[in-house]
Design a protein around this motif. Structure first.
Motif, PDB file in Angstrom:
ATOM      1  N   PRO A 151      37.820  43.649  31.677  1.00  0.00           N
ATOM      2  CA  PRO A 151      38.583  42.813  32.618  1.00  0.00           C
ATOM      3  C   PRO A 151      38.444  43.277  34.078  1.00  0.00           C
ATOM      4  O   PRO A 151      38.460  44.485  34.362  1.00  0.00           O
ATOM      5  N   ALA A 152      38.309  42.309  34.958  1.00  0.00           N
ATOM      6  CA  ALA A 152      38.188  42.629  36.398  1.00  0.00           C
ATOM      7  C   ALA A 152      39.567  42.935  36.981  1.00  0.00           C
ATOM      8  O   ALA A 152      40.613  42.546  36.423  1.00  0.00           O
ATOM      9  N   SER A 153      39.541  43.621  38.111  1.00  0.00           N
ATOM     10  CA  SER A 153      40.794  43.953  38.798  1.00  0.00           C
ATOM     11  C   SER A 153      41.275  42.825  39.701  1.00  0.00           C
ATOM     12  O   SER A 153      42.491  42.636  39.890  1.00  0.00           O
ATOM     13  N   GLY A 154      40.350  42.076  40.274  1.00  0.00           N
ATOM     14  CA  GLY A 154      40.709  40.998  41.191  1.00  0.00           C
ATOM     15  C   GLY A 154      39.513  40.104  41.466  1.00  0.00           C
ATOM     16  O   GLY A 154      38.422  40.317  40.929  1.00  0.00           O
ATOM     17  N   ALA A 155      39.728  39.064  42.326  1.00  0.00           N
ATOM     18  CA  ALA A 155      38.656  38.127  42.646  1.00  0.00           C
ATOM     19  C   ALA A 155      38.851  37.625  44.079  1.00  0.00           C
ATOM     20  O   ALA A 155      39.981  37.593  44.611  1.00  0.00           O
ATOM     21  N   VAL A 156      37.712  37.266  44.668  1.00  0.00           N
ATOM     22  CA  VAL A 156      37.748  36.657  46.008  1.00  0.00           C
ATOM     23  C   VAL A 156      36.905  35.389  45.967  1.00  0.00           C
ATOM     24  O   VAL A 156      35.913  35.315  45.267  1.00  0.00           O
ATOM     25  N   ARG A 157      37.375  34.398  46.748  1.00  0.00           N
ATOM     26  CA  ARG A 157      36.661  33.116  46.794  1.00  0.00           C
ATOM     27  C   ARG A 157      36.051  32.953  48.190  1.00  0.00           C
ATOM     28  O   ARG A 157      36.763  32.956  49.190  1.00  0.00           O
ATOM     29  N   VAL A 158      34.722  32.818  48.189  1.00  0.00           N
ATOM     30  CA  VAL A 158      34.012  32.677  49.472  1.00  0.00           C
ATOM     31  C   VAL A 158      33.285  31.338  49.574  1.00  0.00           C
ATOM     32  O   VAL A 158      32.709  31.034  50.624  1.00  0.00           O
ATOM     33  N   LEU A 159      33.285  30.531  48.556  1.00  0.00           N
ATOM     34  CA  LEU A 159      32.637  29.219  48.596  1.00  0.00           C
ATOM     35  C   LEU A 159      33.656  28.130  48.251  1.00  0.00           C
ATOM     36  O   LEU A 159      34.581  28.366  47.482  1.00  0.00           O
TER      37      LEU A 159
ATOM     38  N   GLN B 220      37.368  30.710  39.778  1.00  0.00           N
ATOM     39  CA  GLN B 220      36.497  29.555  39.581  1.00  0.00           C
ATOM     40  C   GLN B 220      35.042  30.008  39.612  1.00  0.00           C
ATOM     41  O   GLN B 220      34.725  31.105  40.087  1.00  0.00           O
ATOM     42  N   VAL B 221      34.150  29.136  39.104  1.00  0.00           N
ATOM     43  CA  VAL B 221      32.722  29.450  39.093  1.00  0.00           C
ATOM     44  C   VAL B 221      32.276  29.741  40.522  1.00  0.00           C
ATOM     45  O   VAL B 221      32.560  28.981  41.449  1.00  0.00           O
ATOM     46  N   GLY B 222      31.595  30.866  40.718  1.00  0.00           N
ATOM     47  CA  GLY B 222      31.111  31.263  42.027  1.00  0.00           C
ATOM     48  C   GLY B 222      31.990  32.278  42.720  1.00  0.00           C
ATOM     49  O   GLY B 222      31.577  32.863  43.729  1.00  0.00           O
ATOM     50  N   ASP B 223      33.201  32.530  42.202  1.00  0.00           N
ATOM     51  CA  ASP B 223      34.057  33.548  42.812  1.00  0.00           C
ATOM     52  C   ASP B 223      33.494  34.936  42.515  1.00  0.00           C
ATOM     53  O   ASP B 223      32.886  35.178  41.462  1.00  0.00           O
TER      54      ASP B 223
ATOM     55  N   VAL C 126      36.232  40.141  51.406  1.00  0.00           N
ATOM     56  CA  VAL C 126      35.849  38.907  52.130  1.00  0.00           C
ATOM     57  C   VAL C 126      36.484  37.699  51.455  1.00  0.00           C
ATOM     58  O   VAL C 126      36.888  37.755  50.301  1.00  0.00           O
ATOM     59  N   GLY C 127      36.551  36.601  52.177  1.00  0.00           N
ATOM     60  CA  GLY C 127      37.071  35.369  51.592  1.00  0.00           C
ATOM     61  C   GLY C 127      38.548  35.446  51.296  1.00  0.00           C
ATOM     62  O   GLY C 127      39.302  36.204  51.907  1.00  0.00           O
ATOM     63  N   THR C 128      38.966  34.690  50.284  1.00  0.00           N
ATOM     64  CA  THR C 128      40.378  34.577  49.921  1.00  0.00           C
ATOM     65  C   THR C 128      40.627  35.272  48.588  1.00  0.00           C
ATOM     66  O   THR C 128      39.921  35.033  47.612  1.00  0.00           O
ATOM     67  N   GLN C 129      41.641  36.113  48.583  1.00  0.00           N
ATOM     68  CA  GLN C 129      42.003  36.796  47.337  1.00  0.00           C
ATOM     69  C   GLN C 129      42.621  35.793  46.355  1.00  0.00           C
ATOM     70  O   GLN C 129      43.507  35.017  46.715  1.00  0.00           O
ATOM     71  N   VAL C 130      42.131  35.785  45.109  1.00  0.00           N
ATOM     72  CA  VAL C 130      42.699  34.936  44.051  1.00  0.00           C
ATOM     73  C   VAL C 130      42.885  35.799  42.804  1.00  0.00           C
ATOM     74  O   VAL C 130      42.252  36.856  42.662  1.00  0.00           O
ATOM     75  N   SER C 131      43.759  35.322  41.906  1.00  0.00           N
ATOM     76  CA  SER C 131      43.947  36.066  40.655  1.00  0.00           C
ATOM     77  C   SER C 131      42.756  35.828  39.732  1.00  0.00           C
ATOM     78  O   SER C 131      42.087  34.795  39.796  1.00  0.00           O
ATOM     79  N   VAL C 132      42.515  36.796  38.896  1.00  0.00           N
ATOM     80  CA  VAL C 132      41.395  36.672  37.947  1.00  0.00           C
ATOM     81  C   VAL C 132      41.622  35.487  37.015  1.00  0.00           C
ATOM     82  O   VAL C 132      40.688  34.776  36.652  1.00  0.00           O
TER      83      VAL C 132
END
Length: 276
Positions: free
Chosen positions: A268-276, A224-227, A214-220
């Protein structure tokens, strides 16, 4: 010549002077012998008095010898007693040394046993964590095999929505991890993230796999806070958490940890998504 000359006389013949002298000598010898014997007898009778006078000296010598013998006996007794004391002390020291050695060996064995038990416990906890994540991945894979509805569109959050997400997450710190848990006191990773975003008015899908898309894929590195952070591939993630800043994230980790804050450097995480 007298007419009676031929008649033997009845008178005893006179002794000659030599015979008389001989007899006088013998008598004198006998008297001398008797005198000597008498003197000897007198001397012998006087000897007990001399012996009685020497008795104290003999008694003193015997007493001195007895005292010396007693002193020697006491010295030998003292030496034996000292030797016995030393031998007893040595025996006690040996016994105590053996006892101390046995105690040290027992404590070392107990410490080794405790260390082994602790290592087994940690290994078992790690195995449970791996099994839990594997089970979650299996569950997600099974669910993804079915027709998964498309995620609902994410509406733009109102001001302060990130803060409400983080506040909710921190309020759950210390809660238990339970597979499939959705609160209020026990959670799994995706159930906690879904509930947190609900506080900001965002409806997220239930599983980690779906949340990772969901949301937008971003690099780890640019999170940002809340991702939302995820582990595994996008669309096949097996674990999720929420980034809270300063290289840290909050998640429902596993049954042994529960809900905690952890460092990305440790996992370490593999990836991140931004929904806010």
């Amino acid at each position: 010549m007298s007419h009676t000359a031929h008649i033997p006389s009845h008178r005893k013949p006179r002794r000659s002077a030599s015979k008389m002298a001989l007899r006088a000598g013998v008598a004198g010898g006998v008297l001398s012998t008797l005198a000597v014997a008498g003197a000897s007898g007198t001397a012998s009778a006087a000897e007990p008095v001399a012996e009685t006078a020497a008795l104290p000296t003999l008694t003193a010598d015997l007493a001195s010898q007895s005292a010396q013998a007693a002193d020697a006996t006491q010295q030998r007794a003292a030496a034996y007693e000292l030797q016995a004391t030393q031998e007893s002390a040595a025996a006690k020291a040996v016994k105590q040394a053996k006892k101390d050695k046995a105690t040290a060996e027992r404590k070392a064995a107990e410490a080794k046993k405790k260390a082994e038990a602790e290592a087994k416990r940690k290994a078992a906890a790690a195995a449970r964590e791996r099994a839990s994540r594997a089970a979650e991945r299996t569950t997600l894979s099974t669910r993804s095999g079915a027709s998964t509805p498309a995620p609902a569109p994410v509406s733009a959050p109102a001001s302060g929505s990130v803060a409400s997400v983080i506040s909710f997450l921190k309020a759950q710190l210390g809660d238990a991890y339970v597979m499939g848990g959705t609160g209020p006191n026990s959670w799994d990773c995706s159930g906690l993230v879904q509930a947190a975003y609900r506080q900001a008015g965002v409806s997220l899908p239930r599983t980690s796999q779906a949340q990772s898309t969901v949301g937008t894929q971003v690099s780890v590195s640019s999170a940002q806070v809340g991702d939302i952070l995820y582990w595994g591939g996008a669309g096949s993630a097996y674990h999720v958490g929420v980034y809270i800043g300063n290289g840290q994230y909050l998640d429902a980790a596993n049954p042994s940890k529960g809900v905690v804050i952890q460092n990305l450097s440790g996992y370490p995480a593999s990836g991140a998504v931004r929904v806010l």
